[in-house]
Design an enzyme around this catalytic site. Structure first.
Site, PDB file in Angstrom:
ATOM      1  CG  MET A  14      -2.097  -0.975   1.103  1.00 24.95           C
ATOM      2  SD  MET A  14      -3.301  -0.528  -0.167  1.00 24.95           S
ATOM      3  CE  MET A  14      -4.039   0.928   0.572  1.00 24.95           C
ATOM      4  N   GLY A  15       1.873   1.289   0.850  1.00 29.21           N
ATOM      5  CA  GLY A  15       2.731   2.469   0.935  1.00 29.21           C
ATOM      6  C   GLY A  15       3.503   2.705  -0.339  1.00 29.21           C
ATOM      7  CG  ASN A 103      -8.161  -1.338   7.988  1.00 28.23           C
ATOM      8  OD1 ASN A 103      -8.917  -0.417   7.708  1.00 28.23           O
ATOM      9  ND2 ASN A 103      -8.499  -2.598   7.841  1.00 28.23           N
ATOM     10  CB  SER A 129     -11.551   1.677   0.385  1.00 28.91           C
ATOM     11  OG  SER A 129     -12.093   0.465  -0.130  1.00 28.91           O
ATOM     12  CE  LYS A 183     -10.870   1.248   4.036  1.00 29.32           C
ATOM     13  NZ  LYS A 183     -10.597  -0.008   4.727  1.00 29.32           N
ATOM     14  CG  HIS A 186     -15.820   1.034   2.553  1.00 35.03           C
ATOM     15  ND1 HIS A 186     -14.917  -0.009   2.595  1.00 35.03           N
ATOM     16  CD2 HIS A 186     -15.987   1.333   1.242  1.00 35.03           C
ATOM     17  CE1 HIS A 186     -14.559  -0.320   1.365  1.00 35.03           C
ATOM     18  NE2 HIS A 186     -15.186   0.475   0.522  1.00 35.03           N
ATOM     19  CD  GLU A 190     -14.492  -4.935   1.442  1.00 34.01           C
ATOM     20  OE1 GLU A 190     -13.676  -5.834   1.730  1.00 34.01           O
ATOM     21  OE2 GLU A 190     -14.177  -3.730   1.332  1.00 34.01           O
ATOM     22  CE1 TYR A 191     -15.039  -7.592   6.730  1.00 34.72           C
ATOM     23  CE2 TYR A 191     -15.985  -9.399   7.981  1.00 34.72           C
ATOM     24  CZ  TYR A 191     -14.903  -8.614   7.667  1.00 34.72           C
ATOM     25  OH  TYR A 191     -13.691  -8.820   8.267  1.00 34.72           O
ATOM     26  NE  ARG A 448     -36.066  -5.789  29.903  1.00 38.44           N
ATOM     27  CZ  ARG A 448     -36.019  -4.529  30.312  1.00 38.44           C
ATOM     28  NH1 ARG A 448     -37.068  -3.724  30.098  1.00 38.44           N
ATOM     29  NH2 ARG A 448     -34.960  -4.061  30.930  1.00 38.44           N
ATOM     30  CG  HIS A 454     -36.450  -4.809  34.334  1.00 39.60           C
ATOM     31  ND1 HIS A 454     -35.377  -4.295  35.013  1.00 39.60           N
ATOM     32  CD2 HIS A 454     -36.160  -6.123  34.140  1.00 39.60           C
ATOM     33  CE1 HIS A 454     -34.467  -5.224  35.210  1.00 39.60           C
ATOM     34  NE2 HIS A 454     -34.922  -6.357  34.693  1.00 39.60           N
ATOM     35  CB  SER A 480     -40.468   8.276  38.967  1.00 31.68           C
ATOM     36  OG  SER A 480     -39.670   7.781  40.027  1.00 31.68           O
ATOM     37  CE1 TYR A 482     -38.375   0.498  30.435  1.00 32.17           C
ATOM     38  CE2 TYR A 482     -36.120   1.017  29.831  1.00 32.17           C
ATOM     39  CZ  TYR A 482     -37.264   0.276  29.649  1.00 32.17           C
ATOM     40  OH  TYR A 482     -37.296  -0.706  28.708  1.00 32.17           O
TER      41      TYR A 482
END
Length: 484
Positions: A14-15, A103, A129, A183, A186, A190-191, A448, A454, A480, A482
């Site tokens: 890449m570099g 990355n 990319s 990225k 992205h 892609e996956y 719940r 809850h 009062s 949650y």
């Protein structure tokens, strides 16, 4: 010695290719690698007649750069980046800019940006990319970090990136870790795209009984229409490739998929943000399941692995392929919807002003998910910058409605035949859930409250007022609080 416009550290594929790209656009570049023989090889191979300086020491490298210095790192993500930043900070002057094009995980970029800015320097975390070929010929680039850094790097980044219709596939994303977050999403999309394509391939192969060459022809045909994209294009090419023994090469490849973690990061971020990223998560888990090769082979001997084959006519087969194309397109809409919802949520969490339509433009060229589809996303956000979901934009809403029956037939065929299609099915379930005005979460809240007190809200009381029922006794009392 003429000072260089930019310095690049790290001369792996890449570099090396990004340095060659910058040189081809007329920029002067200094290159440095910890292994000096790599620098010498680059200079001997690509340096002749170019405005490039090969440095053998970090001090020499920094001294060769015009101020404010721009240091672009393409080194291994993680601890090596932190170590290099710690080394560079005392060697730099106020206003110099460190750029990480690796990355990196976005929380690391947020932390590093703060640290570098506190030292009076500028920091950029940029997604890149397109792989090695993109780095050389024009990648998609997603820079974020210190806003003051953008005017320094904009001329270089927008010159070397991919172009579509004359527009650069690179623009400023946002502060802190915004670039690496986008990225990451992205890569998650892609996956999802890759998993959907693989499921379409598997249905053709296992359910329809099609050979690789016939499958290749279908993908090539799809690539001429609304599914036109890099991944569909290369899939057609892969399926047509013949091995030395004149059999399809794809069938010789072991069915265990690798991953580098960005899909997993995307799924974790979705859980942190409370955004359902069901399709991309299924794509990640499918790779994990594929890695369990020995267990799957053993289980097939115990549980069986029979597939119920398609038994229709040629006309019915062609109709199913049309359904499959529609299901693939509809599922793709869901995948991008979920990815964009995650970016919208993170923008609120981190205070990023993301240009959602502009991000689609950045992805139209140079990157792995480039496709004609992205133009429709840009148009949707141009029409409504506050669009809550891509699925509700007129174009995509109509496409989903048109595809719904075909989508269901594909998922039903997969389930009834025994062909695994988790991404197709999870996308359809998300679509059905998102458009359902009342889900069974009312029963869940009652459960719940039953076992954990809850509390719950009532449809005949104002929102924000909570109730508790003594399920083993009688009556209810207002609450009062949650407790999630």
């Amino acid at each position: 010695m003429q000072l260089s416009d930019i310095g690049l550290m790290g001369l792996a594929v890449m570099g090396e290719n990004l340095a060659r790209n910058m040189l081809s656009h007329g920029f002067s570049v200094s290159v440095y690698n910890r292994t000096t023989s790599v620098v010498d090889h680059f200079m001997q191979t690509y340096g002749q007649g170019q405005k490039v300086y090969g440095a053998h020491s970090l001090e020499d490298f920094l001294a060769s750069l015009a101020k404010p210095r721009k240091i672009l790192m393409l080194i291994r993500a993680g601890e090596p980046v932190d170590q290099m930043i710690d080394t560079l900070i005392p060697m730099l002057d106020p206003g110099d800019c460190i750029i990480d094009c690796g990355n990196s995980h976005y929380p690391d970029t947020i932390r590093r940006c703060q640290k570098v800015e506190q030292a009076g320097l500028l920091y950029v975390g940029s997604g890149v990319s397109g792989g090695g070929e993109g780095a050389l010929k024009g990648p998609s680039m997603m820079p974020g970090g210190s806003p003051a850094a953008w005017p320094l790097i904009q001329p270089i980044f927008q010159a070397i990136c991919a172009k579509v219709d004359g527009e650069p596939c690179c623009d400023w994303v946002g502060q802190g870790g915004a670039g690496h977050f986008v990225k990451m999403v992205h890569n998650g999309i892609e996956y999802g795209d890759m998993q959907l394509i693989c499921e379409a391939y598997f249905l053709m192969k296992e359910y329809l009984g099609m050979g690789a060459q016939e499958q290749s022809e279908v993908f090539a045909r799809w690539n001429e229409g609304r599914l036109k994209s890099y991944l569909i294009e290369i899939t057609a090419d892969i399926l047509s490739r013949i091995d030395d023994d004149r059999t399809p090469l794809v069938e010789k490849i072991l069915d265990t998929a690798g991953q580098k973690g960005t899909g997993k990061w995307t799924t974790i971020a979705s859980l942190d943000e409370g955004i359902p990223l069901t399709l991309i998560s299924e794509a990640v888990f499918s790779r994990c399941l594929s890695a369990m090769k020995d267990a799957r082979v053993a289980a097939s001997g115990i549980l069986g692995s029979q597939i119920v084959k398609f038994s229709g006519s040629q006309a019915e087969k062609e109709a199913f392929l049309a359904d499959l194309e529609a299901a693939l397109y509809a599922s793709k809409i869901v995948s991008y919807t979920q990815g964009y919802n995650l970016m919208m949520s993170a923008a609120k969490t981190y205070g990023w002003d993301l240009n959602l339509g502009g991000i689609a433009l950045m992805w139209r060229g140079g990157c792995i998910i480039r496709s004609v589809f992205l133009g429709q996303i840009k148009a949707a956000f141009d029409a409504d910058p506050n669009l809550p979901s891509l699925m509700t934009a007129p174009y995509f809403a109509d496409a989903l409605k048109d595809a719904a029956a075909a989508w269901r037939r594909v998922c039903a065929a997969a389930v009834l035949s025994g062909v695994p299609a988790p991404a197709f099915c999870s996308a359809l379930s998300y679509y059905d859930g998102y458009r359902c005005p009342r889900l069974p979460a009312n029963l869940l809240q009652a459960q719940r409250d039953y076992f954990g007190a809850h509390t719950y809200e009532r449809i005949d009381a104002p929102r924000g007022e909570f109730f508790h029922t003594d399920w083993l006794g009688s009556g209810s009392v207002a609450s009062s609080t949650y407790n999630a």
